[in-house]
Design an enzyme around this catalytic site. Sequence first.
Site, PDB file in Angstrom:
ATOM      1  N   CYS A  92      42.281  51.850  36.883  1.00  0.00           N
ATOM      2  CA  CYS A  92      43.485  51.026  36.989  1.00  0.00           C
ATOM      3  C   CYS A  92      43.282  49.820  36.064  1.00  0.00           C
ATOM      4  O   CYS A  92      42.629  49.943  35.029  1.00  0.00           O
ATOM      5  CB  CYS A  92      43.785  50.632  38.433  1.00  0.00           C
ATOM      6  SG  CYS A  92      42.478  49.713  39.272  1.00  0.00           S
ATOM      7  N   TRP A  93      43.845  48.675  36.405  1.00  0.00           N
ATOM      8  CA  TRP A  93      43.772  47.536  35.487  1.00  0.00           C
ATOM      9  C   TRP A  93      42.359  46.958  35.391  1.00  0.00           C
ATOM     10  O   TRP A  93      41.790  46.811  34.308  1.00  0.00           O
ATOM     11  CB  TRP A  93      44.770  46.464  35.924  1.00  0.00           C
ATOM     12  CG  TRP A  93      44.728  45.227  35.081  1.00  0.00           C
ATOM     13  CD1 TRP A  93      44.294  43.998  35.445  1.00  0.00           C
ATOM     14  CD2 TRP A  93      45.149  45.102  33.715  1.00  0.00           C
ATOM     15  NE1 TRP A  93      44.405  43.103  34.404  1.00  0.00           N
ATOM     16  CE2 TRP A  93      44.938  43.773  33.319  1.00  0.00           C
ATOM     17  CE3 TRP A  93      45.684  45.997  32.786  1.00  0.00           C
ATOM     18  CZ2 TRP A  93      45.227  43.290  32.046  1.00  0.00           C
ATOM     19  CZ3 TRP A  93      45.978  45.530  31.509  1.00  0.00           C
ATOM     20  CH2 TRP A  93      45.755  44.196  31.155  1.00  0.00           C
TER      21      TRP A  93
END
Length: 348
Positions: A92-93
């Site tokens: 993810c981020w």
Amino acid sequence: MRPPTRVADRHGFDTIVDARSPAEFALDHMPGAINCPVLDDEERRIVGTLYKQQGAFEARRVGGGMVAANLARHLQNHFADRPAGWKPLVYCWRGGLRSGSMTTWLRMVGWDAQQLAGGYKSWRRHVIDTLEQQAPQLPLIVVCGPTGSAKTRVLHALASQGHQTLDLEGLARHKGSLLGALPDTPQPSQTAFETAIAAVIERCDPARPLYVEGEGRRIGRLNVPIPLVERMRDSPCVELQVPEPARLAYLLRDYAYLGDRPEWLAGQFEPLKQLHGKEVIAAWQELALAGTLPQLFSELATQHYDPSYAKSQRAHFRCWPERRQVQATGLSEDEIAALARDIAGLGA
């Protein structure tokens, strides 16, 4: 305890799964990744608002239900046919809750899922490091030539003949000139452009030439990474020399679609008024609106592109005085292929 999974480990996985929202994925993502968001764009906005207004607990309570529903859907759809030995890498981020949630669920099923340490941010750092460290060492040969010399097509011919190429205009989705915007084809983000360049650089064999088209610092609205620009400036050049009639014929073929966009085409000349004067620009706009492309392209080449060509090449490429030249009589498919072979012979 298993050590954290790093970017360098990514090739050991069957699938790279991007758990971020579709908007984040569209901006840039790891090459080959599939997007299976645990929160879509609107859900991410809602959770972010709850976090700011009501705190972390409420954001997690509401977001948790959304994440569970999305993960269930992915298990029923995207991952339904994956075998027991499937090994995905999830990010993810920052390598936090979103990818952690998906990794936990996939492991509960029985798959050997791993979470990318640092998430997309670690990938971005890898791209920057690749450009900064490897671009200055690239074995570049810069293919130059005036407008209409079919430089990009020559680059494609070199690739089809088995040579290493870096097609910056292809990666930028722009032809690099005043009229280079492609119809209904937006350019990628700056970060996605850099990711695509880094992916080519990583595959490059430093013992073989890497052919690249001579570019300035910008292609459309995108910036060519500075380390690559500097390497191009210091690299040997090959210049295509093509007769003007053949160049004009090629331009008319390569930009034929502009005849379907007369108003857009006329509007592209507005920024050139200070350089060429209102009367000249008005005349070019009339030709564009009338669809008189042969005369328009001829005047653009002789009055706009060609006069600045040699000067710009000397400014951009330090090895320009020592450039090697390749002659062409025309730009048919066979002649372009022959040009590519001649260029490869020089670089051998």
